[in-house]
Every structure is written in C-alpha cells, then in structure tokens.
Design a protein around this motif. Structure first.
Motif, PDB file in Angstrom:
ATOM      1  N   LEU A  48      42.649  39.266  24.438  1.00 30.24           N
ATOM      2  CA  LEU A  48      43.373  39.505  25.690  1.00 30.24           C
ATOM      3  C   LEU A  48      42.455  40.085  26.768  1.00 30.24           C
ATOM      4  N   ALA A  49      41.625  41.049  26.365  1.00 34.71           N
ATOM      5  CA  ALA A  49      40.684  41.625  27.330  1.00 34.71           C
ATOM      6  C   ALA A  49      39.684  40.572  27.811  1.00 34.71           C
ATOM      7  N   ALA A  50      39.184  39.752  26.868  1.00 37.28           N
ATOM      8  CA  ALA A  50      38.222  38.712  27.242  1.00 37.28           C
ATOM      9  C   ALA A  50      38.857  37.678  28.160  1.00 37.28           C
ATOM     10  N   LEU A  51      40.145  37.349  27.924  1.00 37.49           N
ATOM     11  CA  LEU A  51      40.839  36.389  28.787  1.00 37.49           C
ATOM     12  C   LEU A  51      40.968  36.933  30.213  1.00 37.49           C
ATOM     13  N   ALA A  52      41.334  38.210  30.320  1.00 36.98           N
ATOM     14  CA  ALA A  52      41.459  38.825  31.644  1.00 36.98           C
ATOM     15  C   ALA A  52      40.117  38.853  32.366  1.00 36.98           C
ATOM     16  N   LEU A  53      39.060  39.239  31.637  1.00 36.48           N
ATOM     17  CA  LEU A  53      37.737  39.290  32.251  1.00 36.48           C
ATOM     18  C   LEU A  53      37.218  37.888  32.595  1.00 36.48           C
ATOM     19  N   PHE A  54      37.566  36.897  31.777  1.00 40.47           N
ATOM     20  CA  PHE A  54      37.192  35.509  32.079  1.00 40.47           C
ATOM     21  C   PHE A  54      37.825  35.076  33.401  1.00 40.47           C
ATOM     22  N   ALA A  55      39.113  35.364  33.556  1.00 43.23           N
ATOM     23  CA  ALA A  55      39.806  34.974  34.782  1.00 43.23           C
ATOM     24  C   ALA A  55      39.213  35.686  36.002  1.00 43.23           C
ATOM     25  N   ILE A  56      38.921  36.976  35.861  1.00 40.73           N
ATOM     26  CA  ILE A  56      38.347  37.736  36.983  1.00 40.73           C
ATOM     27  C   ILE A  56      36.970  37.190  37.349  1.00 40.73           C
ATOM     28  N   THR A  57      36.150  36.928  36.341  1.00 38.35           N
ATOM     29  CA  THR A  57      34.808  36.395  36.603  1.00 38.35           C
ATOM     30  C   THR A  57      34.892  35.049  37.314  1.00 38.35           C
ATOM     31  N   TYR A  58      35.804  34.202  36.866  1.00 35.80           N
ATOM     32  CA  TYR A  58      35.976  32.880  37.478  1.00 35.80           C
ATOM     33  C   TYR A  58      36.391  33.001  38.949  1.00 35.80           C
ATOM     34  N   VAL A  59      37.365  33.848  39.218  1.00 35.18           N
ATOM     35  CA  VAL A  59      37.847  34.004  40.598  1.00 35.18           C
ATOM     36  C   VAL A  59      36.745  34.568  41.494  1.00 35.18           C
ATOM     37  N   LEU A  60      36.048  35.596  41.020  1.00 38.33           N
ATOM     38  CA  LEU A  60      34.985  36.199  41.832  1.00 38.33           C
ATOM     39  C   LEU A  60      33.853  35.210  42.087  1.00 38.33           C
ATOM     40  N   LEU A  61      33.479  34.468  41.062  1.00 40.75           N
ATOM     41  CA  LEU A  61      32.363  33.540  41.197  1.00 40.75           C
ATOM     42  C   LEU A  61      32.691  32.422  42.186  1.00 40.75           C
ATOM     43  N   VAL A  62      33.884  31.852  42.085  1.00 41.75           N
ATOM     44  CA  VAL A  62      34.262  30.762  42.988  1.00 41.75           C
ATOM     45  C   VAL A  62      34.462  31.274  44.413  1.00 41.75           C
ATOM     46  N   SER A  63      35.070  32.452  44.549  1.00 44.99           N
ATOM     47  CA  SER A  63      35.347  32.961  45.896  1.00 44.99           C
ATOM     48  C   SER A  63      34.076  33.326  46.647  1.00 44.99           C
TER      49      SER A  63
END
Length: 373
Positions: A48-63
C-alpha cells in the motif's frame, strides 16, 4: 530558440500538469483492490505504501515536464527522468508480493512516462523493453498465464498513444513558437514603420523650419513685419510637427493631399523656389491620395534640402504624381536617402512604381509615382 523535434523530450503545455497525470491513476484501482484483499501483514502494508509512493512519483514526474511553459523552473533532465523511472520500477516491485500479477499495471505507467519524457528513441526502447519483460514474466510465472493476458499489449498501446500525444504537443509548441515569432516580427515592422514616418515628418518639418529661421534672421534688419510673420509661421510649423509626431506615435496620424500641396507651396516659397503646383486634387481617387501626399512631401523636402533648385513643378493626375526641379539632386538617384527609401516602401505596399533620378530632357531631378490603373 530552435524548433522542437521528435527527438526532443516533450514539455506538456497544460496549465494543470499534475491533474493531467492524476486522471490516469484511475487504473491503479486494480492494484489497490488486490492489496486490500491480501491478508493483513507486512507485505500488504509495504504494498500500500509503495502504491501511494508510485502514484506520487508518477504525478510529480509528469507534471514537472510542463515547467518551462509556465515559467516555474527548469524541466527535469534526462538523468532525473531516468532516476524517476527507476524509482517507479522499485515501488512497483515492492507491490509484487501482495498484489501479484496486478503489479503489471504499473508497467503501463512506466512505459508511457518514458515515451513522454525521454528522448524519443530512448523512450521507445524503454517501452519495448518493458513490453518484452511483461510478456516474458507472464509466460514464466504459471499462475499468470491465464489471468494476465493483454498486459504486454496494453504497454504497447499506451506507448503508442503517448507517442501520438507527444507529437501533438510538439506541433502545438512549434505553432506557439511560430506565432510568437510572427508577433515579434510584427512589432519590429511596426517600429520600423513608425520610425520611417517620424523621419519623413520631422525631416520635412525641420527642413522648412530651418529655411524659415534663416529667412527670418535675414529679414530682421530689413523687414521687421515680415520677419515677425516668418517667426509666427515657425511657431505654427513647430506645433504642427509636434502634433504629427504625437499622432504618429498613437497610430492616429493622417495626411491629406490638398494639405501637402499647400505645405509644398509654403515650403518652396520660403526657399525662394518658384513652383508650379496643381490647384486642386479632386480628380485623384481616395485610394491614391495618401501615397501621392507622401510623394509630394518627400520630393519637396529633397528640393528644399538638397537640390539648390530655382524652379519646381508638381504634375498630378488620377493615377500618377510627378515632381520635377532644375537643381542638383543627382546624389539621391541611387535611393540612398532614408526618405526616398520610406517612400519606396510605401509605393511597393500599394503596388505602385517609384522612379527617382535625373531628368532626361534637362538638368534636374525627377520623382514619379505611378499606380496601375
């Protein structure tokens, strides 16, 4: 700035890049559902923690790929994007013990981000590598063979869709850049036009002012009343020139053919040049009047300033205007004067023909503008 090419990393031009990236997190719901169904324990919490961090990393990287367009800083470098992709991969692997084959959904996000942010060849290479790795994993892990079909195809389709979006964004970027360049050229052309107009206005007005000032100075000891009249004309000319400059700067300046004929008469008289001028301009069409007025203004300015002429003539017809003198204006035949250059520009804009040079029948200078019928 060099135009963007398909080998240049795309910089998303949306005002809310984070929202653009977050929309696609919907598909991670499959991972979340699998993790929540997994028995409570360390791997579930880590997943669950890795999923949340994956989503955050993806959003930050694309933005962050959109920053230059909005002036928020520099875009991430290829190294930073590569590190971000590795971090996403690591978070995806950490979900594997609890999420199982559902972790393959993360491969779609990694491939799309690589195509969007890396140089095109590198991004496509990463996407192809991920698609192959997903297909191999499905074939190697027995329990994935029946439940994980289509993930490799999803990676390929996501990479292809992202490539299309990237091309669209790049074309939009080139279009915006071209529009900005055209706007800058328009501003430069307008500045050049205003500079030319100011040169023509001040060149004519200041020449007449100088001639009248010399005349008034000579008349002070001979004819005081006439000297006062010349000085009054000087004041009027100075005020008119100031008004013309202000109107030109505000793009409100107008010029009239009858007014220029009257101004030519006064200027030539002040320079002691005998003039034959048309009495009216009623036969000249409205579309030709401004060009003919500028022609008379520039030609008369050259006569007063350069020619040392004793006689000048203005010939006016509906489709042409011609100014002749008997002076020494040959130095201007090559069109080196800034005023004649501006006049030539105006003539070219209206499809007219400008002729400036020595007279063929006798000594003197000739300026003629002819508009096709």
């Amino acid at each position: 700035m060099a135009p963007a090419t398909t080998d240049t990393p795309i910089r998303i031009g949306m005002r809310a890049g984070w929202a653009f990236a977050a929309i696609w997190l919907f598909y991670l719901g499959e991972n979340l559902n699998a993790l929540l169904k997994h028995p409570a324990g360390m791997w579930r919490d880590v997943g669950l923690a890795a999923l949340a961090l994956f989503a955050i990393t993806y959003v930050l990287l694309v933005s962050t790929m959109r920053r230059p367009r909005n002036g928020l800083g520099y875009p991430p470098s290829q190294l930073h994007i590569g590190i971000g992709l590795l971090v996403m991969l690591a978070f995806a692997v950490l979900q594997l013990p609890a999420a199982g084959q559902h972790v393959l959904t993360c491969a779609v996000y990694i491939a799309a981000t690589a195509v969007m942010g890396l140089r095109l060849r590198a991004g496509l290479a990463v996407a192809v590598t991920i698609a192959i790795a997903v297909e191999v994993a499905i074939r190697v892990v027995p329990e994935w063979r029946t439940t994980s079909q289509g993930y490799a195809l999803a990676v390929v389709l996501a990479a292809a869709a992202t490539w299309g979006m990237r091309l669209a964004f790049e074309r939009q970027g080139r279009l915006i850049q071209a529009q900005n360049e055209l706007a800058e050229l328009a501003v430069a052309d307008e500045r050049s036009r205003i500079a030319g107009d100011l040169h023509d206005i001040l060149g004519h007005s200041l020449t007449v002012v100088a001639v009248k000032a010399e005349l008034a100075q000579r008349l002070l000891d001979v004819d005081l009343d006439r000297a006062r009249a010349e000085l009054a004309d000087l004041e009027s000319l100075a005020r008119d020139a100031l008004a013309d400059v202000r109107a030109t700067a505000l793009n409100m300046r107008g010029i009239s053919l009858p007014g220029e004929i009257a101004a030519a008469k006064a200027a030539l008289a002040a320079a002691n040049v005998k003039a034959d001028l048309p009495g009216a301009a009623d036969d000249v069409p409205t579309r030709n009047r401004e060009l003919f007025a500028w022609t008379i203004r520039e030609a008369v300015t050259n006569i007063v300033r350069h020619s040392r002429a004793r006689h000048a003539e203005v010939r006016l017809s509906p489709d042409s205007v011609e100014i002749l003198d008997d002076g020494q204006g040959g130095a201007l035949a090559a069109g080196s004067g800034q005023g004649l250059a501006g006049l030539r520009r105006r003539a070219d804009e209206r499809g007219a023909r400008l002729t400036a040079g020595q007279r063929g029948d006798r000594p003197g200078f000739r300026v003629r503008v002819e508009v096709p019928s």
